[in-house]
Design a protein around this motif. Sequence first.
Motif, mmCIF file in Angstrom:
data_model
loop_
_atom_site.group_PDB
_atom_site.id
_atom_site.type_symbol
_atom_site.label_atom_id
_atom_site.label_comp_id
_atom_site.label_asym_id
_atom_site.label_seq_id
_atom_site.Cartn_x
_atom_site.Cartn_y
_atom_site.Cartn_z
ATOM 1 N N GLY A 128 0.812 -1.207 0.000
ATOM 2 C CA GLY A 128 0.000 0.000 0.000
ATOM 3 C C GLY A 128 0.847 1.261 0.000
ATOM 4 N N VAL A 129 0.404 2.265 0.745
ATOM 5 C CA VAL A 129 1.152 3.526 0.789
ATOM 6 C C VAL A 129 2.530 3.345 1.420
ATOM 7 N N LEU A 130 2.699 2.264 2.211
ATOM 8 C CA LEU A 130 3.974 2.059 2.901
ATOM 9 C C LEU A 130 5.085 1.608 1.965
ATOM 10 N N GLN A 131 4.737 1.253 0.739
ATOM 11 C CA GLN A 131 5.775 0.885 -0.219
ATOM 12 C C GLN A 131 6.712 2.046 -0.523
ATOM 13 N N TYR A 132 6.264 3.258 -0.220
ATOM 14 C CA TYR A 132 7.097 4.418 -0.495
ATOM 15 C C TYR A 132 8.081 4.705 0.635
ATOM 16 N N GLU A 133 7.897 4.035 1.776
ATOM 17 C CA GLU A 133 8.822 4.187 2.896
ATOM 18 C C GLU A 133 9.812 3.028 2.985
ATOM 19 N N ALA A 134 9.339 1.812 2.686
ATOM 20 C CA ALA A 134 10.147 0.611 2.878
ATOM 21 C C ALA A 134 11.502 0.651 2.170
ATOM 22 N N HIS A 242 -2.242 7.549 12.324
ATOM 23 C CA HIS A 242 -1.519 7.570 11.054
ATOM 24 C C HIS A 242 -1.170 6.149 10.660
ATOM 25 N N VAL A 243 -0.718 5.951 9.476
ATOM 26 C CA VAL A 243 -0.052 4.712 9.059
ATOM 27 C C VAL A 243 1.334 5.064 8.519
#
Length: 381
Positions: A128-134, A242-243
Amino acid sequence: MPASRVAIVGAGLSDCGRVPDKTAMALMAQSSRRAIADAGLTKDAVEGFGGHGTLLPPIEVSEYLGLRPVWVDATNTGGSSWEVMARHAAAAIASGEIDVALLTYGSTARSDVKRRQRGSAAAMGTGGVLQYEAPYGATLIAKYAMAARRHMIDYGTTADQLAEVAVAAHEWAAMNDNAFDRERLTIDDVATAPMIADPFTTKHVCLRTDGGGAVVLASERVARDCAKEPIWILGAADATSHVSMSEWGDFTTSAAAISGPRAFAQAGVEPADIDVCQLYDSFTATVLLTLEDLGFCAKGEGGKFIESGALRPNGSLPTNTDGGGLAACHPGMRGMFLMVEAVRQLRGECGPRQVENARLACVHAMGGFFSHSATMILGAN
């Protein structure tokens, strides 16, 4: 909470720690049978069911348990899921929709790793949106480490103060025959353990174990005739902040600052009234921020509060009295275990680790990356 009173009338744990001979479903069944028996009920009394395990939807689990529920909940907010489900179940019971609900959880997180099997949890923080942080190394542990470091910078909190959370947990675990790691620690032991994500060494980080747990909730009419003393749900609330870390407004404040005051207000009590706490301890910093946000100490004073020995046996705020996720059991989502230990403490069933005259408990679970908070206030008559 609704006007009609609702109680937790049964609590049970499965075998925990290393359980290579059981599946997650089997652990859920074992803990469920124990919780139902603890309440003095039979499975035929169960009308509502909530829970899930890795890739295990509740309709499959309920069938495996021989249930035919008319109310089902599969809420997934991470480690706080079961506190949220308890609030939902309490509302359904108080409204008269059902009289009895069973909530359960089971996971073979440790055995799966040993067998080189990983469930969907392996991708936590990468979809999801966390792919941009990982890709930048923002793993689950790194996110908690960033929050800890921010608190250290802003308020002067030290690594030794954080380490005291782990030391206290191991003091409690040493009195719990079922704890996975019963070895006592010193501050130096925590500090000199292998570094994993600055400022966290491995001893700042929760265990990975197998295990399951279950609780039974009932209406006041049913609760009065159950086998054990009912433990009443006095207040419950949850909140999300937040996520993505980029959407977290303040790395030192969690959604507990919202859920906590609401739960305390419903219960009509203050943090100073609480006898025992069961707080999610995925990392040592999780406990520190939670204590501040729930109002047990002022913002920025968590380090000094913990350093005083408040969380230890005979401390001013006995916390995580089974040893917590840092020393007792952490199969991936620990919220269920917090409720079980709180119920046992309020009933006076904890033997050498029993907190004297414990009548009010604060249960607080965390989900995600400080993302979701769920607070419950439980009380004995």
